[in-house]
Design a protein around this motif. Structure first.
Motif, mmCIF file in Angstrom:
data_model
loop_
_atom_site.group_PDB
_atom_site.id
_atom_site.type_symbol
_atom_site.label_atom_id
_atom_site.label_comp_id
_atom_site.label_asym_id
_atom_site.label_seq_id
_atom_site.Cartn_x
_atom_site.Cartn_y
_atom_site.Cartn_z
ATOM 1 N N VAL A 126 0.949 -1.198 0.240
ATOM 2 C CA VAL A 126 0.016 -0.074 0.010
ATOM 3 C C VAL A 126 0.739 1.345 0.097
ATOM 4 C CG1 VAL A 126 -2.122 -1.170 0.976
ATOM 5 C CG2 VAL A 126 -0.274 -0.034 2.793
ATOM 6 N N GLY A 127 2.190 1.162 -0.055
ATOM 7 C CA GLY A 127 3.063 2.275 -0.091
ATOM 8 C C GLY A 127 3.493 2.828 1.012
ATOM 9 N N GLN A 128 2.924 2.179 2.250
ATOM 10 C CA GLN A 128 3.402 3.007 3.403
ATOM 11 C C GLN A 128 4.900 2.574 3.846
ATOM 12 O OE1 GLN A 128 0.728 1.653 6.584
ATOM 13 N NE2 GLN A 128 1.982 2.549 8.023
ATOM 14 N N ALA A 129 5.445 1.565 3.278
ATOM 15 C CA ALA A 129 6.831 0.976 3.626
ATOM 16 C C ALA A 129 7.246 0.141 2.435
ATOM 17 C CB ALA A 129 6.880 0.191 4.833
ATOM 18 N N GLY A 130 8.612 0.097 2.135
ATOM 19 C CA GLY A 130 9.230 -0.640 1.157
ATOM 20 C C GLY A 130 10.662 -0.275 0.777
ATOM 21 N N VAL A 131 11.353 -0.989 -0.283
ATOM 22 C CA VAL A 131 12.468 -0.449 -0.541
ATOM 23 C C VAL A 131 12.623 -0.531 -2.108
ATOM 24 C CG1 VAL A 131 14.938 -1.409 -0.705
ATOM 25 C CG2 VAL A 131 13.403 -1.486 1.558
ATOM 26 N N VAL A 132 13.224 0.407 -2.847
ATOM 27 C CA VAL A 132 13.530 0.416 -4.225
ATOM 28 C C VAL A 132 15.196 0.225 -4.121
ATOM 29 C CG1 VAL A 132 13.539 1.673 -6.201
ATOM 30 C CG2 VAL A 132 11.651 1.710 -4.629
ATOM 31 N N ALA A 133 15.567 -0.615 -5.198
ATOM 32 C CA ALA A 133 16.934 -0.761 -5.270
ATOM 33 C C ALA A 133 17.662 0.281 -5.926
ATOM 34 C CB ALA A 133 17.251 -2.173 -6.075
ATOM 35 N N GLU A 134 17.094 0.972 -7.104
ATOM 36 C CA GLU A 134 17.682 1.848 -7.816
ATOM 37 C C GLU A 134 16.899 3.009 -8.207
ATOM 38 O OE1 GLU A 134 21.193 2.087 -11.194
ATOM 39 O OE2 GLU A 134 20.022 0.609 -11.166
ATOM 40 N N PRO A 135 16.937 4.191 -8.197
ATOM 41 C CA PRO A 135 17.749 4.794 -7.031
ATOM 42 C C PRO A 135 17.184 4.516 -5.807
ATOM 43 C CG PRO A 135 15.935 6.368 -7.917
ATOM 44 C CD PRO A 135 16.106 5.269 -8.697
ATOM 45 N N ALA A 149 24.054 8.619 -3.810
ATOM 46 C CA ALA A 149 25.594 8.456 -4.356
ATOM 47 C C ALA A 149 25.626 9.106 -5.585
ATOM 48 C CB ALA A 149 25.703 6.889 -4.423
ATOM 49 N N ALA A 150 26.825 9.263 -5.751
ATOM 50 C CA ALA A 150 27.228 9.987 -7.154
ATOM 51 C C ALA A 150 26.947 9.091 -8.401
ATOM 52 C CB ALA A 150 28.842 10.502 -7.209
ATOM 53 N N PRO A 151 26.715 9.433 -9.524
ATOM 54 C CA PRO A 151 26.381 8.731 -10.508
ATOM 55 C C PRO A 151 27.632 7.649 -10.895
ATOM 56 C CG PRO A 151 26.038 11.112 -11.375
ATOM 57 C CD PRO A 151 26.705 11.112 -9.770
ATOM 58 N N GLY A 152 27.436 6.714 -11.107
ATOM 59 C CA GLY A 152 28.184 5.572 -11.258
ATOM 60 C C GLY A 152 28.662 4.839 -10.028
ATOM 61 N N ALA A 153 28.603 5.344 -8.755
ATOM 62 C CA ALA A 153 28.893 4.659 -7.665
ATOM 63 C C ALA A 153 28.003 3.601 -7.114
ATOM 64 C CB ALA A 153 29.045 5.813 -6.373
ATOM 65 N N ASP A 154 28.180 2.764 -6.220
ATOM 66 C CA ASP A 154 27.308 1.804 -5.654
ATOM 67 C C ASP A 154 26.288 2.599 -5.051
ATOM 68 O OD1 ASP A 154 26.630 -0.879 -4.538
ATOM 69 O OD2 ASP A 154 26.743 0.329 -2.823
ATOM 70 N N GLN A 155 24.920 2.130 -5.295
ATOM 71 C CA GLN A 155 23.601 2.889 -4.482
ATOM 72 C C GLN A 155 23.863 2.879 -3.099
ATOM 73 O OE1 GLN A 155 20.558 3.893 -6.274
ATOM 74 N NE2 GLN A 155 22.265 4.110 -7.671
ATOM 75 N N HIS A 173 23.792 11.946 7.709
ATOM 76 C CA HIS A 173 24.462 11.489 6.314
ATOM 77 C C HIS A 173 25.760 10.545 6.387
ATOM 78 C CE1 HIS A 173 25.600 12.045 1.829
ATOM 79 N NE2 HIS A 173 26.699 12.145 2.343
ATOM 80 N N VAL A 174 25.879 9.532 5.744
ATOM 81 C CA VAL A 174 26.603 8.714 5.830
ATOM 82 C C VAL A 174 27.378 8.390 4.263
ATOM 83 C CG1 VAL A 174 25.710 7.415 7.788
ATOM 84 C CG2 VAL A 174 25.286 6.256 5.421
ATOM 85 N N SER A 175 28.806 8.445 4.434
ATOM 86 C CA SER A 175 29.526 8.272 3.084
ATOM 87 C C SER A 175 30.406 7.182 3.196
ATOM 88 C CB SER A 175 30.221 9.586 3.014
ATOM 89 O OG SER A 175 30.770 9.500 1.698
ATOM 90 N N ALA A 176 30.558 6.042 2.210
ATOM 91 C CA ALA A 176 31.479 4.917 2.696
ATOM 92 C C ALA A 176 32.945 5.382 2.029
ATOM 93 C CB ALA A 176 31.112 3.969 1.778
ATOM 94 N N LYS A 177 33.841 4.773 2.952
ATOM 95 C CA LYS A 177 35.170 5.112 2.669
ATOM 96 C C LYS A 177 35.956 3.909 2.367
ATOM 97 C CE LYS A 177 34.468 9.200 3.479
ATOM 98 N NZ LYS A 177 34.640 10.347 2.390
ATOM 99 N N GLY A 178 35.043 2.845 1.953
ATOM 100 C CA GLY A 178 35.616 1.297 1.642
ATOM 101 C C GLY A 178 34.517 0.727 1.087
ATOM 102 N N PRO A 179 34.928 -0.663 0.446
ATOM 103 C CA PRO A 179 33.769 -1.494 -0.301
ATOM 104 C C PRO A 179 33.006 -2.184 0.513
ATOM 105 C CG PRO A 179 35.888 -2.618 0.169
ATOM 106 C CD PRO A 179 36.341 -1.373 0.590
#
Length: 357
Positions: A126-135, A149-155, A173-179
């Motif tokens: 019903v749209g109240q909760a969920g997950v979309v992979a991309e974006p 994420a910046a274009p081309g980076a992991d989502q 805000h979180v930003s990944a510094k590793g894989p």
């Protein structure tokens, strides 16, 4: 009865059934119950990104789970977490009220004196909760974890998170510094001697900035965060009563994920050593030795809140300490979770989750 009330009522019934109210042993939270009709993890899966950042409705249980160790400019420590759980009544997805998916969100902020907790529950479809992979986007009501994420980076390379409740809130805000890091054998994480398993990967290399909204006012914070992605249909054996799970940021730059699943015997342990540049090194069974050091009375029960963690083969020997003994998640299925520090052969910070006490 409102649509939201119906959704909550349905979810509560579902959670009650998952909490092991059946006569037969079901493991903690019903996670040891039979997976008939659902897909089950198999060795040899190769993760597909960004697809695997999204939901897997043919599996029974899944989560998007972020914990953050935070610090204010004056050195005061905090913890924050944002979690979205998906639980299925039946495999597959459908639109509207035909959806068999139940969604549950948990948010918390921990200080040395207080532990603030909130829970949201929703029916799927019903749209109240969920997950979309991309974006990438994960949400329940107005709580959101959104990919930036910046274009081309992991989502999942950069995310914004927010949650609001009666007595607290946050914007981070979180930003990944590793894989991204696979847990277990290439993402196949075994949970028992009988072979129960999950698919499991992490992003343990986030740096964090943002603010907490507390009864005493807003606080700017920075720190480190860890995201776990895991899905399965029967991740526990029927006799496993709960777990003690650790995610550790070592001052050396390395990371450690380790857990013990408790049963009537010695339990089942698993761990992954993660190098500073992000290479996962799964440890042999039993390599991680976990033992309680101190207990505290929490929610009317004695719970081990300080632990000894040893990996003799690596010279790793630390003792953990909680920021707040009373980090009790008084949710539909209650458990303990909060930020910890540790010292010994190496120092650092992390998170501890304990269920089934």
């Amino acid at each position: 009865m409102s649509v939201r009330s119906i959704a909550i009522a349905l979810a509560v019934v579902t959670m009650a059934s998952l909490s092991g109210s059946q006569a037969a042993p079901q493991g903690f939270g019903g996670l040891g119950s039979a997976a008939e009709g659902f897909s089950v993890p198999r060795p040899g899966l190769l993760f597909r990104f960004p697809e695997d950042h999204g939901a897997h409705p043919d599996f029974r249980i899944e989560w998007w789970y972020l914990t953050a160790n935070l610090e204010a400019p004056d050195g005061t420590q905090y913890g924050a977490r944002w979690t979205l759980f998906r639980s299925a009544l039946a495999p597959g997805e459908a639109k509207g009220w035909s959806s068999p998916q139940i969604w549950m969100g948990h948010a918390a902020v921990t200080t040395a004196k207080d532990h603030f907790v909130a829970e949201r529950i929703s029916r799927g479809g019903v749209g109240q909760a969920g997950v979309v992979a991309e974006p990438f986007s994960a949400w329940i009501d107005d709580w959101q974890m959104k990919g930036v994420a910046a274009p081309g980076a992991d989502q999942l390379a950069a995310l914004t998170l927010n949650a609001t409740a009666k007595n607290f809130g946050y914007e981070l805000h979180v930003s990944a510094k590793g894989p991204l890091v696979s847990q277990g054998k290439n993402g196949y994480s075994v949970k028992s001697a009988q072979g129960q398993a999950s698919y499991y990967y992490s992003q343990p290399f986030y740096t964090v900035s943002g603010s907490l909204a507390l009864p005493t006012g807003n606080v700017g914070v920075t720190g480190k965060a860890w995201l776990d992605r895991e899905w399965s249909s029967q991740p526990l054996a029927a006799d496993q009563t709960g777990w003690d799970w650790f995610s550790l940021h070592l001052d050396s730059g390395e990371k450690l994920m380790g857990f013990r699943l408790r049963d009537k015997g010695e339990g089942f342990t698993s761990a992954t050593w993660i190098t500073a540049d992000g290479r996962p090194e799964p440890l042999p069974a039993g390599a991680l030795q976990i033992a309680p050091v101190r207990t505290a009375k929490v929610a009317g029960r004695q719970i081990p809140v300080s632990w000894s963690l040893r990996i003799p083969g690596r010279g790793f020997d630390v003792t953990t300490r909680p920021l707040n003994d009373q980090a009790w998640m008084a949710t539909s299925i209650p458990y303990w979770e909060g930020p910890i520090t540790f010292s010994g052969s190496v120092g650092g910070r992390g998170y501890l989750e304990m269920t089934g006490y």
